[in-house]
Write an enzyme that holds these catalytic residues in place. Structure first.
Site, PDB file in Angstrom:
ATOM      1  CB  CYS A  32      -0.912  -0.035   1.231  1.00 25.47           C
ATOM      2  SG  CYS A  32      -1.805   1.489   1.558  1.00 25.47           S
ATOM      3  CB  CYS A  35       0.189   1.915   4.053  1.00 25.28           C
ATOM      4  SG  CYS A  35      -1.521   1.369   3.895  1.00 25.28           S
TER       5      CYS A  35
END
Length: 108
Positions: A32, A35
């Site tokens: 991600c 993230c």
């Protein structure tokens, strides 16, 4: 990793639900991009507010039970728990100031 702590399916109940302080939980994954970019913000929150809250990370790929229990479908998802209960949640990466405002009652 700095002040944040990795939490697993096996340790979630003790580290989050049984914590003596409010706990900010970052549900994330290695793949991600947001993230990864968001991670330093969590480190800053852990550094600045570590006396008031714990900041932990749950990798959803490695801990499917916990992420399923909380219905995580988008990441990053940041939940705040206090006294064993989910009190707040934020979906998506946001600036540090957003979290300071959103979680202010637990940070001061």
């Amino acid at each position: 990793m700095g002040k944040t702590k990795d939490v697993t399916d096996a340790t979630f109940n003790a580290d989050v639900l049984g914590a003596s302080k409010p706990t900010i939980v970052d549900f994330w994954a290695d793949w991600c991009g947001p993230c990864t970019k968001f991670s330093p913000i969590l480190e800053q929150l852990a550094e600045e507010y570590g006396d008031k809250v714990d900041v932990v990370k749950v990798n959803i790929d490695e801990n499917p039970e916990t992420s399923s229990n909380y219905g995580i479908t988008s990441i990053p998802s940041v939940y705040l728990f206090k006294d064993g209960e989910q009190k707040a949640s934020v979906i998506g990466a946001r600036p540090k100031q957003f979290f300071e405002k959103e979680f202010s009652e637990y940070l001061h």
